[in-house]
Motif scaffolding. Structure first.
Motif, mmCIF file in Angstrom:
data_model
loop_
_atom_site.group_PDB
_atom_site.id
_atom_site.type_symbol
_atom_site.label_atom_id
_atom_site.label_comp_id
_atom_site.label_asym_id
_atom_site.label_seq_id
_atom_site.Cartn_x
_atom_site.Cartn_y
_atom_site.Cartn_z
ATOM 1 N N LEU A 82 0.829 -1.209 0.000
ATOM 2 C CA LEU A 82 0.000 0.000 0.000
ATOM 3 C C LEU A 82 0.865 1.262 0.000
ATOM 4 O O LEU A 82 0.579 2.239 -0.707
ATOM 5 C CB LEU A 82 -0.919 -0.012 1.213
ATOM 6 N N GLN A 83 1.955 1.231 0.767
ATOM 7 C CA GLN A 83 2.848 2.397 0.828
ATOM 8 C C GLN A 83 3.555 2.621 -0.504
ATOM 9 O O GLN A 83 3.770 3.765 -0.923
ATOM 10 C CB GLN A 83 3.866 2.189 1.955
ATOM 11 N N MET A 86 1.239 4.449 -2.900
ATOM 12 C CA MET A 86 1.105 5.861 -2.554
ATOM 13 C C MET A 86 2.364 6.642 -2.903
ATOM 14 O O MET A 86 2.294 7.746 -3.452
ATOM 15 C CB MET A 86 0.797 6.002 -1.067
ATOM 16 N N PRO A 96 -2.481 8.413 -8.695
ATOM 17 C CA PRO A 96 -2.393 7.078 -8.076
ATOM 18 C C PRO A 96 -3.361 6.097 -8.717
ATOM 19 O O PRO A 96 -4.428 6.464 -9.211
ATOM 20 C CB PRO A 96 -2.744 7.344 -6.605
ATOM 21 N N PRO A 98 -5.641 2.464 -8.272
ATOM 22 C CA PRO A 98 -6.274 1.677 -7.202
ATOM 23 C C PRO A 98 -5.490 0.405 -6.907
ATOM 24 O O PRO A 98 -4.757 -0.121 -7.759
ATOM 25 C CB PRO A 98 -7.656 1.359 -7.780
ATOM 26 N N LEU A 112 -8.524 -0.198 4.808
ATOM 27 C CA LEU A 112 -7.660 0.933 4.484
ATOM 28 C C LEU A 112 -7.455 1.048 2.978
ATOM 29 O O LEU A 112 -7.513 2.143 2.408
ATOM 30 C CB LEU A 112 -6.316 0.774 5.195
ATOM 31 N N GLY A 113 -7.213 -0.086 2.301
ATOM 32 C CA GLY A 113 -7.068 -0.070 0.846
ATOM 33 C C GLY A 113 -8.344 0.349 0.148
ATOM 34 O O GLY A 113 -8.320 1.079 -0.849
ATOM 35 N N SER A 115 -10.644 2.346 1.381
ATOM 36 C CA SER A 115 -10.766 3.795 1.575
ATOM 37 C C SER A 115 -9.836 4.549 0.636
ATOM 38 O O SER A 115 -10.192 5.604 0.100
ATOM 39 C CB SER A 115 -10.451 4.152 3.026
ATOM 40 N N PHE A 116 -8.631 4.003 0.414
ATOM 41 C CA PHE A 116 -7.694 4.620 -0.522
ATOM 42 C C PHE A 116 -8.260 4.608 -1.942
ATOM 43 O O PHE A 116 -8.169 5.605 -2.677
ATOM 44 C CB PHE A 116 -6.356 3.875 -0.464
ATOM 45 N N ASN A 117 -8.860 3.485 -2.347
ATOM 46 C CA ASN A 117 -9.472 3.413 -3.682
ATOM 47 C C ASN A 117 -10.640 4.382 -3.811
ATOM 48 O O ASN A 117 -10.848 4.990 -4.858
ATOM 49 C CB ASN A 117 -9.943 1.992 -3.957
ATOM 50 N N MET A 119 -10.924 7.227 -2.237
ATOM 51 C CA MET A 119 -10.337 8.561 -2.370
ATOM 52 C C MET A 119 -9.870 8.806 -3.804
ATOM 53 O O MET A 119 -10.062 9.892 -4.359
ATOM 54 C CB MET A 119 -9.166 8.706 -1.400
ATOM 55 N N ILE A 120 -9.257 7.780 -4.420
ATOM 56 C CA ILE A 120 -8.814 7.919 -5.815
ATOM 57 C C ILE A 120 -10.006 8.171 -6.732
ATOM 58 O O ILE A 120 -9.941 9.013 -7.637
ATOM 59 C CB ILE A 120 -8.040 6.657 -6.250
#
Length: 337
Positions: A82-83, A86, A96, A98, A112-113, A115-117, A119-120
């Protein structure tokens, strides 16, 4: 988002099921087995129980270390993946992408992943809306610039007819001022349209090694009659034997010089002076006048859009313009950024 499975709960459950529970079962088993043994074998049984207890404790410690190590190695690998996603977009200045998420387990890392997707996706939607709004704004400006020319042309036609009629001197001055204002509005519309085309990437840009001395001489020669008509003293220093080259678009560079010369005619003509210098040693183009300065209201009314377009073109060509303006005049030095 509803949490379906907990990563740390599974960690604790696994440790209990595969470490502590079997150990407790074995301890109770051997404890009950030890009670049924005869008194003659008490010493031997006690020694055996001691060794078995040590073995169980060693098994518990080793199993705890191994399972904990595997857990944290897998946890670190997932967090590192994940890091990396990013940091890649940050280091390479890209949007970025997904990451893969296992929806069947959805533990804390997967949430967490996810939520990151999400946000993208929100950033992509925002970028699309911004792009569509930018296109709409450019289209609106282009259409307005085109549509407003018709009423301006009609007004100019009526002014031409009125000039043929007999009228007082005051009325003639008013018509002259109206004609000048129409011309100025047309120039502002041209500047606005040019700036819109520039920022939308629709204005051709073809950089090539350009002889700056020759380009400035050609531009000065084209503007000389206009300065002479306004009775402006033209002081030039354009070396013919020495020159320098910039990787620029000749058309864009000519537009920048045209804007500077036009600003002198519009806003600094009362100074009756213009100085154009090509400094070969410093590789600079210097344009100066003796007008009222950029803080004067004349500059505030008309030069903003044209200067913005010029600054945009200079930045695109990796150049910059330094302005020094006082009440005694304005000096512009164009050089490498």
């Amino acid at each position: 988002m509803k949490q379906t499975r907990s990563l740390f709960r599974r960690f604790l459950k696994g440790h209990f099921l595969f470490i502590f529970f079997p150990s407790l079962v074995l301890i109770f088993f051997f404890a009950s087995f030890g009670v049924s043994i005869n008194e003659e074998d008490l010493n031997i049984n006690t020694l055996h129980q001691f060794y078995i207890t040590l073995l169980l404790l060693g098994f518990i410690i080793v199993a705890f270390v191994v399972m904990s190590g595997l857990f944290f190695v897998r946890l670190r690998k997932r967090l590192t993946r994940l890091q990396e996603v990013m940091s890649f977009s940050a280091n390479h200045n890209t949007f970025p992408t997904p990451i893969a998420v296992q929806t069947d387990r959805m533990d804390e890392i997967d949430q967490l992943g996810s939520s990151f997707n999400w946000m993208i996706q929100q950033l992509e939607d925002s970028r699309k809306r911004e792009y569509e709004e930018e296109l709409l704004r450019h289209r609106l400006i282009a259409n307005l610039s085109h549509d407003l020319r018709t009423p301006l042309t009609i007004l100019r036609g009526h002014i031409t007819k009125l000039n043929k009629e007999s009228m007082s001197l005051e009325a003639q001055n008013s018509l002259s001022e109206m004609n000048h204002t129409i011309t100025r509005i047309g120039d502002l519309m041209d500047d606005l349209l040019s700036y819109t085309l520039l920022t939308s990437g629709k204005y051709p840009f073809d950089p090539t090694p350009t002889d700056i001395g020759r380009l400035v001489r050609a531009s000065v020669a084209a503007w000389y009659p206009a300065f002479e008509e306004k009775e402006i003293q033209f002081d030039v220093d354009l070396p013919t034997e020495k020159t320098f080259y910039w990787e620029v678009d000749p058309t864009w560079m000519t537009r920048v010089l045209d804007n500077l010369f036009q600003n002198i005619l519009r806003h600094a003509a009362e100074g009756k002076y213009a100085n154009i210098v090509v400094d070969v040693e410093k590789e600079q183009i210097i344009v100066a006048d003796r007008g009222p300065g950029m803080d004067h209201s004349s500059y505030e009314r008309g030069a903003g859009i044209g200067l913005s377009a010029s600054n945009y073109m200079l930045k695109k060509m990796k150049l910059k313009a330094d302005f020094i303006s006082t009440e005694n005049g304005t000096k512009v030095a164009i050089g490498r950024a």
